[in-house]
Structure formats: structure tokens, C-alpha cells
Design an enzyme around this catalytic site. Structure first.
Site, PDB file in Angstrom:
ATOM      1  N   LYS A 181      -2.185  -1.475  -3.818  1.00  0.00           N
ATOM      2  CA  LYS A 181      -3.058  -0.300  -3.710  1.00  0.00           C
ATOM      3  C   LYS A 181      -2.237   0.976  -3.784  1.00  0.00           C
ATOM      4  CE  LYS A 181      -6.129   1.858  -0.430  1.00  0.00           C
ATOM      5  NZ  LYS A 181      -6.519   1.952   0.942  1.00  0.00           N
TER       6      LYS A 181
ATOM      7  N   LYS B 116       0.854  -1.189   0.000  1.00  0.00           N
ATOM      8  CA  LYS B 116       0.000   0.000   0.000  1.00  0.00           C
ATOM      9  C   LYS B 116       0.887   1.236   0.000  1.00  0.00           C
ATOM     10  CE  LYS B 116      -3.575   2.425   2.586  1.00  0.00           C
ATOM     11  NZ  LYS B 116      -4.608   2.318   3.633  1.00  0.00           N
TER      12      LYS B 116
ATOM     13  N   SER C 154     -10.278   5.603  -4.446  1.00  0.00           N
ATOM     14  CA  SER C 154     -11.233   6.698  -4.596  1.00  0.00           C
ATOM     15  C   SER C 154     -10.819   7.723  -5.645  1.00  0.00           C
ATOM     16  CB  SER C 154     -11.433   7.371  -3.246  1.00  0.00           C
ATOM     17  OG  SER C 154     -10.192   7.808  -2.715  1.00  0.00           O
TER      18      SER C 154
ATOM     19  N   TYR D 189     -15.286   0.884  -6.485  1.00  0.00           N
ATOM     20  CA  TYR D 189     -16.560   1.558  -6.237  1.00  0.00           C
ATOM     21  C   TYR D 189     -17.493   1.416  -7.438  1.00  0.00           C
ATOM     22  CZ  TYR D 189     -13.655   3.388  -2.548  1.00  0.00           C
ATOM     23  OH  TYR D 189     -12.803   3.472  -1.473  1.00  0.00           O
TER      24      TYR D 189
ATOM     25  N   LYS E  28       1.402   9.941   5.743  1.00  0.00           N
ATOM     26  CA  LYS E  28       1.494   8.541   6.166  1.00  0.00           C
ATOM     27  C   LYS E  28       2.776   7.875   5.649  1.00  0.00           C
ATOM     28  CE  LYS E  28      -3.517   7.969   6.768  1.00  0.00           C
ATOM     29  NZ  LYS E  28      -4.672   7.049   6.645  1.00  0.00           N
TER      30      LYS E  28
ATOM     31  N   ARG F  18     -10.705   9.927   2.009  1.00  0.00           N
ATOM     32  CA  ARG F  18     -10.561  10.583   3.313  1.00  0.00           C
ATOM     33  C   ARG F  18     -11.729  11.537   3.550  1.00  0.00           C
ATOM     34  NH1 ARG F  18      -3.911  11.151   3.192  1.00  0.00           N
ATOM     35  NH2 ARG F  18      -3.561   8.902   3.011  1.00  0.00           N
TER      36      ARG F  18
HETATM   37  C1  PBG Z   1      -7.075   3.755   5.629  1.00  0.00           C
HETATM   38  C2  PBG Z   1      -7.537   3.443   4.257  1.00  0.00           C
HETATM   39  C3  PBG Z   1      -7.417   4.308   3.177  1.00  0.00           C
HETATM   40  C4  PBG Z   1      -8.040   3.694   2.101  1.00  0.00           C
HETATM   41  C5  PBG Z   1      -8.512   2.462   2.535  1.00  0.00           C
HETATM   42  N1  PBG Z   1      -8.177   2.316   3.874  1.00  0.00           N
HETATM   43  C6  PBG Z   1      -6.856   5.676   3.100  1.00  0.00           C
HETATM   44  C7  PBG Z   1      -5.559   5.975   3.672  1.00  0.00           C
HETATM   45  O1  PBG Z   1      -4.693   5.120   3.813  1.00  0.00           O
HETATM   46  O2  PBG Z   1      -5.385   7.136   4.003  1.00  0.00           O
HETATM   47  C8  PBG Z   1      -8.149   4.323   0.751  1.00  0.00           C
HETATM   48  C9  PBG Z   1      -9.208   3.838  -0.149  1.00  0.00           C
HETATM   49  C10 PBG Z   1      -9.524   4.733  -1.290  1.00  0.00           C
HETATM   50  O3  PBG Z   1      -8.874   5.780  -1.513  1.00  0.00           O
HETATM   51  O4  PBG Z   1     -10.469   4.403  -2.011  1.00  0.00           O
HETATM   52  N2  PBG Z   1      -6.679   2.758   6.431  1.00  0.00           N
END
Ligand code: PBG
Length: 332
Positions: free
Chosen positions: A256, A202, A282, A321, A225, A212
Site C-alpha cells: 500500500k 505500508k 484514496s 473504492y 507517520k 484522512r
Molecule cells: C490508517 C489508514 C490509512 C489508510 C488506511 N488505513 C491512512 C493512513 O495511514 O494515514 C489509507 C487508505 C486510503 O488512502 O485509501 N490506519
């Protein structure tokens, strides 16, 4: 593979593209509704379906509406959903206790989906960000996101989700050692059939922006992060992370975001042959939706093309989605 090159005109590669039936015969990959995992957002309340502005078509739903959505998804042939909680500032604390509350909206939604559609595979989200006052996936001590104390909390969170009936635990936090700790705890609690789909590779990505907003974390997050999520410049590290998570007991692994990291999907599939998923996140969704709404692209065709790309890159399935929209197209 041993590609053979016959000289022109013996080889005319256009021959096998000439008609729809010939193209169907030689098509290498297929996308089916069984490949899709549909992420949904759940919030408190009742009878609520609240649009997420940066994700047109996506809703935050109260638990009853999530159950309704699960029935509709099942009617479309969708077999898997992933539950994310939306939380307000009032639900966020420094100790993140809401994360393992058996009655938090996510756990109630897991139970409601299983009650409404028992055959639906339900995946959870394991990370503290939606319950954390500062929006991080782990506890913050003196500005540092601490690992080991976070893992103890993630284990409690995963157990609460398994107790609620989750079939697939989805650790998205990127802490070290969490897969082994969660696996051991699941086995110890009699949840030996509960799977783990590890967010193994990730990346610290700007493509998560709209998510978010959807979960209420945008205002909460302080800093970034990058001390736990991956550097987008790295590829070999993704393989080390996947190897590590598989060796700790992950049943399936995820890359991801999705489209910008298809090279990683392919490398992971080729290196390990494990069930491999991509998360079309997203920001990827929002970009396609925005361009589609402006008439700049054919939204439906771009959606299907982007999903096929994951199959071509070696993925077994994809979190998207678009799942309901894609399921409708696939059933036509
Ligand atoms: C957080 C989490 C995130 C997503 C899934 N779980 C965002 C992040 O790490 O800040 C992102 C999913 C998306 O953007 O569709 N644990």
C-alpha cells in the site's frame, strides 16, 4: 523463462494482436469481481449517506446504509468489504478507548453486514488513528509513537472486531510485533478461523490525503507517520516486513499504496507466493476521478486498466473504492 527470438519476418508479434478473439486467446491475466475488496466508511446516525468531497462517488454511511450497500454489492457479485470508521473530534481521546468498544460504528457495521449478507467476507481496520486525539496509529507519549503499549491496544481492538464477526482482521498500523500478538489472542479466544490480512508493506504516502478527510483525521494528525510507515525509497525493507508478518501468522499480505508500488507487489509475490493484495488508495482514486470528471481521461477505461495492472504485477486481489463500478463493467 526462455524467450526465443525468431528473426523477422518469421516472428511478427503483431499477429497475435490482430483481432479481439485472438487477443482474448493470448491474454495473460484476468480481472474478476472475486478479486475485489470494497472499502466503505461508516459513521454514527441513521439514514445517512454523506458524500466525501475529495472522493467523488464515495460516501460516509450510517450503519443501516452500510448494510444496504452490502446487499447492493452482493448483487453485483462483490464478495468482500472492508469497514473504516469516520469519527468526529468528540469520538477521539488520548486513551483511544473507542477503538475496542464493541458498539463503535465499525463493529456495529461489521455485525450489520454479516446479518444482511452472511456470505460477505468482512475485513476490519486495526489502527488507533480514527480514535486518537492526535490522529496517529499508535499511542503518543512525549511526542514518541510508542510500540508495545500500542500493540496491547491493537489486540483488544482486533478481538472486538472478531467478536463482532469480522472474517479478516486488517492491521494497518505498522507497529512491530502486532501480527504475532493478534494471532495468539485470536487463537486463545477461539477465533482460529479468523484471518489476518497484514498491511505489511505500508508506505508513508501522500496518496492517503483524501482518506484522512473521509475518516475525519486530516485536522487531527500532528506531524507525520514516518517513524512507523515505510520510506518510499525502500524496496528490500518491504520484503523483510512481509517475511516477518508471514512468519508471525499473517494469512495474506498487502502492499500500500498500489500503482506507485507495483514493483513491490511483484517482488513480494515472487519471493513468498503468499496471497498478495494491493490497496489502490484514496489519492489514486481521487486522481482518476478528477481527471475523468474534467474529460481529460476516459475514467472507465483508466479504472479497468489500473485494476488489471495489479493482476499483471502478481496481486491476487485489490482493495479499491472502484469495486462497485468495476463490478458493473465486469458484468457487461
Ligand atoms: C490508517 C489508514 C490509512 C489508510 C488506511 N488505513 C491512512 C493512513 O495511514 O494515514 C489509507 C487508505 C486510503 O488512502 O485509501 N490506519
Amino acid at each position: 523463462m526462455h524467450p526465443v527470438h525468431a528473426p523477422f519476418p518469421a516472428m511478427r508479434l503483431r499477429r497475435t494482436r490482430a483481432t479481439p478473439s485472438i487477443r482474448a486467446l493470448v491474454r495473460e491475466n484476468a480481472l474478476s469481481v472475486g478479486d475485489l475488496i470494497w472499502p466503505v466508511f461508516v459513521r454514527s446516525g441513521e439514514g445517512i449517506e454523506e458524500p466525501v468531497p475529495s472522493m467523488p462517488g464515495v460516501m460516509r454511511r450510517s450503519v443501516d446504509k452500510v448494510a444496504e450497500a452490502a446487499r447492493a454489492a452482493a448483487d453485483l457479485g462483490i464478495g468482500a468489504m472492508c469497514v473504516f470508521p469516520y469519527t468526529g473530534l468528540a469520538d477521539r481521546t488520548e486513551d483511544c478507548a473507542g477503538a475496542w468498544g464493541p458498539e463503535n460504528p465499525a463493529n456495529r457495521a461489521i455485525r450489520a453486514i454479516k446479518a444482511a449478507v452472511p456470505q460477505m467476507a468482512v475485513m476490519s481496520d486495526v489502527a488507533l488513528d480514527t480514535y486518537n486525539i492526535n490522529g496517529h496509529d499508535g499511542f503518543v507519549e512525549d511526542g514518541i509513537i510508542v510500540n508495545d503499549r500500542t500493540v496491547e491496544a491493537l489486540v483488544k481492538m482486533a478481538l472486538a472486531q472478531a467478536n463482532a464477526g469480522a472474517d479478516i482482521i486488517g492491521p494497518s498500523d505498522m507497529m512491530d510485533g502486532r501480527i504475532g500478538a493478534i494471532r495468539t489472542a485470536l487463537e486463545g479466544a477461539g477465533h482460529s478461523d479468523v484471518m489476518i490480512l497484514s498491511y505489511a508493506a505500508k508506505y508513508a504516502s501522500a496518496f492517503y490525503g483524501p482518506f484522512r478527510d473521509a475518516v475525519g483525521a486530516s485536522g487531527a494528525l500532528t506531524g507525520d507517520k514516518k517513524t512507523y510507515q515505510m520510506d518510499p525509497a525502500n524496496g528490500d525493507e518491504a520484503l523483510r516486513l512481509v517475511a516477518r508478518d508471514l512468519s508471525e501468522g499473517a494469512d495474506m499480505v498487502m502492499v500500500k499504496p498500489g500503482l506507485p508500488y507495483l514493483d513491490i507487489c511483484r517482488r513480494v509475490k515472487d519471493a513468498f507466493g503468499a496471497p498478495t493484495f494491493a490497496y489502490q488508495v484514496s489519492g489514486e482514486y481521487a486522481m482518476i476521478k478528477a481527471a475523468g470528471a474534467n474529460g481529460w481521461i476516459d475514467e472507465e477505461r483508466v479504472m479497468m486498466e489500473s485494476l488489471m495492472a495489479f493482476k499483471r504485477a502478481g496481486c491476487d486481489g485489490v482493495l479499491t473504492y472502484f469495486a462497485p463500478d468495476a463490478a458493473k463493467v465486469l458484468s457487461m
